[in-house]
Structure formats: C-alpha cells, structure tokens
Motif scaffolding. Structure first.
Motif, PDB file in Angstrom:
ATOM      1  N   TYR A 299       6.106  43.053  74.004  1.00 22.97           N
ATOM      2  CA  TYR A 299       5.517  42.160  75.008  1.00 22.97           C
ATOM      3  C   TYR A 299       6.640  41.351  75.652  1.00 22.97           C
ATOM      4  O   TYR A 299       7.337  40.589  74.973  1.00 22.97           O
ATOM      5  N   ASP A 300       6.815  41.500  76.939  1.00 25.24           N
ATOM      6  CA  ASP A 300       7.818  40.726  77.673  1.00 25.24           C
ATOM      7  C   ASP A 300       7.215  39.373  78.017  1.00 25.24           C
ATOM      8  O   ASP A 300       6.181  39.301  78.698  1.00 25.24           O
ATOM      9  N   VAL A 301       7.835  38.314  77.539  1.00 28.15           N
ATOM     10  CA  VAL A 301       7.286  36.974  77.748  1.00 28.15           C
ATOM     11  C   VAL A 301       7.120  36.670  79.234  1.00 28.15           C
ATOM     12  O   VAL A 301       6.213  35.911  79.632  1.00 28.15           O
TER      13      VAL A 301
ATOM     14  N   ILE B 194       3.693  37.630  80.542  1.00 32.18           N
ATOM     15  CA  ILE B 194       2.515  36.948  79.996  1.00 32.18           C
ATOM     16  C   ILE B 194       2.009  35.931  81.011  1.00 32.18           C
ATOM     17  O   ILE B 194       2.762  35.073  81.482  1.00 32.18           O
TER      18      ILE B 194
ATOM     19  N   LYS C  97       3.590  30.535  77.148  1.00 36.22           N
ATOM     20  CA  LYS C  97       3.803  31.981  77.285  1.00 36.22           C
ATOM     21  C   LYS C  97       4.380  32.569  76.002  1.00 36.22           C
ATOM     22  O   LYS C  97       3.989  33.657  75.560  1.00 36.22           O
ATOM     23  N   LYS C  98       5.311  31.856  75.383  1.00 34.50           N
ATOM     24  CA  LYS C  98       5.929  32.341  74.152  1.00 34.50           C
ATOM     25  C   LYS C  98       4.910  32.389  73.017  1.00 34.50           C
ATOM     26  O   LYS C  98       4.860  33.358  72.246  1.00 34.50           O
TER      27      LYS C  98
ATOM     28  N   GLN D 257       2.698  35.341  73.684  1.00 32.49           N
ATOM     29  CA  GLN D 257       3.402  36.584  73.378  1.00 32.49           C
ATOM     30  C   GLN D 257       3.312  36.889  71.881  1.00 32.49           C
ATOM     31  O   GLN D 257       2.995  38.018  71.462  1.00 32.49           O
TER      32      GLN D 257
END
Length: 490
Positions: free
Chosen positions: A238-240, A243, A281-282, A285
């Motif tokens: 998953y690319d932050v 997101i 977002k992190k 993720q």
C-alpha cells in the motif's frame, strides 16, 4: 468421544474435495445431520474496511468471497460499551445473548463463576455440539469453563508497543515500523498472532473432519486492532500517497473530551494532536495492511474447509466486535456513535443461504447467536434478547425499528431510526442530528436547523423510551438541551 488434541501445523495443499460424516445427505433425504457452525470474529474492523462493501483501497479477497457466496447484512451494529474497551461489552453481549447493560451484569456473574451454563457454546452443547475456541477472548469467564476445547485464549489486545503512539510526527518519523518483530505486540512470541490463530483453526478442522459430532468453532482474531503490525510486504503493498483521507477528516473533533474520547483516551493517542493528513494516511495504510494479512489467514481456513469436504454442511458467520474511526471525524478509536465505529461487516454463508444477497435492514451483530441457535435446533431461551437473522435472509422480513447506542454511564447516547441518527452528549448538553439518507457519512449536524426541531423532539422522546427498554439508568432531561428548549416556542 475423546477428541485428540489438534496439531497446529499449517498445511497448504491442492484442494481436493473429500466426503465426510458431516457432509449433508442428498436433498431427497430429509434426515440431514446438524450443521457445523464457524464464527469468524475480528477486532476493530469497520464495515468500511472491506473491499466488497465499497472501499476499493483495501484488498480483502477472502472476505469478498464470503460476500459473494453468502448473504451480507450491510447495516449491522454494536450497541457500544460501558468503558473504553468496547470489545468487552460486544463480546459479553454475543456470548450471553443479553443487551449491553444486562450483559454488564452477566459479566459480573461470570467473575463469580455463575451463569456459564447460559452461554452460547453451552446452549449448543445441549444438542450435541463439540465446541472450540481460539484467539481473543476478553470476557470475564474463563474460556475453558465454557468451551470443550480451547487452543489459546489471547489477551484483549496484543502487548503494547510504547513507540507506536503519537506517530508519525513527519514523513521522516520511521522509529516504529509495523514489521519490526523486536517491538513486541503481534510479534510477541515470535509469530504473528493472526498466524497463530490460523494454525489453531486448521489443526482443529483436521481433527473435526473425522469426528461424528457437529462442531461450533469460535475463531477470534485480534487484528486489525492496533498495534497495526504486519509483515513488511503487506505494508509496502500500500503506497501511503495513494491512501485517501476520509471525507470526514478533521484536525480535532469539537466534542471529543465531553464525549469521553479526548486526548487521554488510549486509542486517541495513536496519532498526534491535532491530526495531520500524513499521520492519518499512515495509520490507514497500516490498518489496510494488517487487514489484508488477516484476510490471507481467513483464506487458508476457508480452503481447509473445502479440502476436508466440510464446506457443504457448515455455516460461516463473519463479523467484527465493532468498527473504528482511523481518522474519521478527527478520531482514531471506536468510542463514538458514528457509523464507522458502531457499524460492522456481517456475512452469512452456508446451505440454502442466498449467494450475493445484500440485506439493508438494521440489525445487531449479536443476532448471530440467536441465528445459530435456530440452525442447531435449540429453542431460544427467554433471556436471549437478540433475534435470528434467518427470517430476513429467507423471507425478506423487516429488521430493527430502531438502533440503540451508548458509551459509558454518562458520556454518549444514540438512536438510529427511520433514516436519522440522534447523538446525545450529556456532559456537554449537546445534541447532534444526521440525515443518513442524504448524508451517509454524517458530515452535517442539522440538530439546530429550524426545519428539524420536530424530528429532534421525536427522536429524543424515542431514545428515552429505548433507554428504559435497555435497562439504561442514565436520566436524559429534555430541559437540559438548547434545541429542546427552542422546540417549546415553535
């Protein structure tokens, strides 16, 4: 029968359909054996944390398979809890069949070694079921006092990782990483807890395939509860930057302290205050990553059922004990009355269950208990307050007329009815009203809108009546709330 102890060896092999004693007989034969029942229970999983239910960011192929192969209740709710550990109340309700405040009293009885015989597994035992449990427990009764077989009874949450709080402070904050096995948490003991629970379940299925008795499996994962740890490949898949922020993102929720979800609440300390876009977002993720890792463990359990030929006479129930905010409305935890925190996925798969069907009625997730009793041929005791979902699955009957919600003795109350939701914050003397039909993400509080004053009054009155039905002792006085005072002059 003296069942051998399950061996917890992960078996991955080509799927071969095998016959077994628990496989249902031909449809022309009316002497069908009792079905097996599997309860898959996750922790902190919102209905929004599932690809097949509309979140295209998260990958959940095994859970999506359950949606495709069975009936999904799209509006399943937990009532809330009497303290910050919402899972305690949710699990006490489903194991006892009582609504939230009466489940709290039953929990006290459990602590005194009472009422074990009235629990969900014990009721199934009365008609010949072998009962099995592994994973998160978090109920005041010892698991081995209720189930025939307990592989492991895990604590309420994985061991804490202090470095996992108040993060990330920036893009360069990489002190804590979900795949660091030396941080404890899910890695305590050397193997991820989701994988341990998976191994337990696979071992029991191997044993159960050769036994004549029907079985009830209670498989309770701690995931995706924090600390949101999973192997590196899951996180990096998953690319932050990809997101999305929740539509309801806020740096700070205006009534957080009054509602009992302020900066001193453990769940809310996971991300910095005020919330930053990057931190949310992190967190999301890592939430998605641990969910996908969990999904892979569920896939192996479903494959094992097919391999052993048990899928043809087994009902599978999937749900979570409650949802989670993960940045919605400026909140991180589940101690609130918004749908992202009280609403969960709920899927039912099994013989004669319609495939791909979605039921939009309001239900409680704890209705699963009563559903399994009906399937097993157990007469529902009077003390069980929840209802079987089978009539809604098979006859399209209606669901709940109203949904009740609460948090702590005096922090929050909620009623959801006729497409509206009224939330009460007694400590702040504040009401919040949402038009769920036109505002499903609960973005616009219309409680002070002149056109909605009659709706506020009606729902407030209905909530007070619902409190009485639920044994809720909190006294709500309409004179306390500004909106209700205004109503008297209209």
């Amino acid at each position: 029968m003296n069942w051998p102890k399950p061996t917890y060896t992960l078996l991955i092999s080509t799927l071969v359909f095998l016959g077994c004693k628990n496989t249902p007989k031909d449809s022309a034969d009316t002497t069908l054996e009792k079905p097996n029942i599997i309860f898959l229970f996750t922790d902190d999983q919102s209905y929004r944390d599932l690809h097949a239910l509309g979140n295209l960011e998260v990958r959940t192929p095994a859970m999506d398979q359950l949606v495709e192969e069975g009936t999904t209740f799209t509006h399943a709710y937990n009532m809330g809890g009497w303290n910050g550990a919402i899972c305690v109340a949710s699990r006490a309700m489903i194991i006892s069949g009582r609504s939230v405040w009466r489940a709290q009293e039953v929990s006290k009885s459990f602590a005194q070694n009472k009422e074990f015989d009235k629990t969900w597994p014990q009721l199934l035992k009365t008609v010949g079921y072998e009962t099995y449990m592994t994973g998160k427990w978090h109920i005041s009764a010892p698991a081995d006092s209720i189930f025939d077989h307990v592989a492991r009874s895990l604590r309420g949450m994985p061991f804490d990782t202090p470095e996992g709080y108040n993060r990330p402070l920036s893009v360069n904050d990489t002190l804590w990483q979900p795949w660091d096995t030396d941080r404890g948490g899910y890695w305590q003991g050397g193997k991820h807890w989701s994988e341990l629970v998976r191994d337990d379940a696979l071992g029991f299925i191997d044993t159960a395939a050769n036994a004549p008795e029907p079985f009830f499996m209670y498989i309770a994962f701690n995931a995706p509860h924090d600390p949101r740890q999973s192997p590196r490949e899951y996180v990096e898949s998953y690319d932050v930057e990809d997101i999305a922020l929740p539509e309801s993102f806020l740096p700070k929720y205006p009534y957080a302290e009054a509602m009992g979800a302020g900066p001193n609440l453990r769940d809310e300390k996971l991300a910095p205050f005020p919330r930053t876009e990057y931190a949310i977002k992190k967190n999301r993720q890592e939430y998605y990553a641990i969910t996908t890792h969990l999904d892979d463990q569920i896939a192996m359990i479903l494959s094992k059922l097919k391999e052993k030929g048990l899928d043809k006479n087994t009902y599978i129930f999937f749900t979570a004990d409650h949802g989670l905010s993960v940045g919605e409305h400026g909140l991180l935890g589940k101690q609130n009355m918004y749908d992202h925190s009280v609403r969960v996925p709920l899927m039912v798969v099994g013989p004669n269950i319609p495939k791909g069907k979605k039921v939009e009625n309001d239900v409680y997730l704890q209705d699963i208990m009563a559903t399994t009793l009906q399937l097993a041929g157990v007469e529902k005791p009077n003390y069980v307050e929840f209802n079987s979902l089978l009539p809604q699955i098979n006859q399209d009957t209606e669901g709940l007329a109203e949904v009740y919600g609460c948090y702590e003795k005096g922090s929050q109350r909620m009623i959801r009815k006729d497409g509206w939701k009224l939330i009460v914050y007694p400590r702040a003397a504040k009401l919040r009203l949402y038009d769920l039909t036109n505002d499903p993400n609960e973005l616009s509080d219309v409680s002070e809108h002149p056109d909605q004053q009659e709706k506020v009054k009606t729902l407030f009155t209905d909530l007070v009546k619902l409190q009485q039905k639920m044994g809720d002792t909190l006294q709500l006085d309409s004179n306390t709330y500004p909106q209700t005072k205004e109503m008297k002059t209209l």
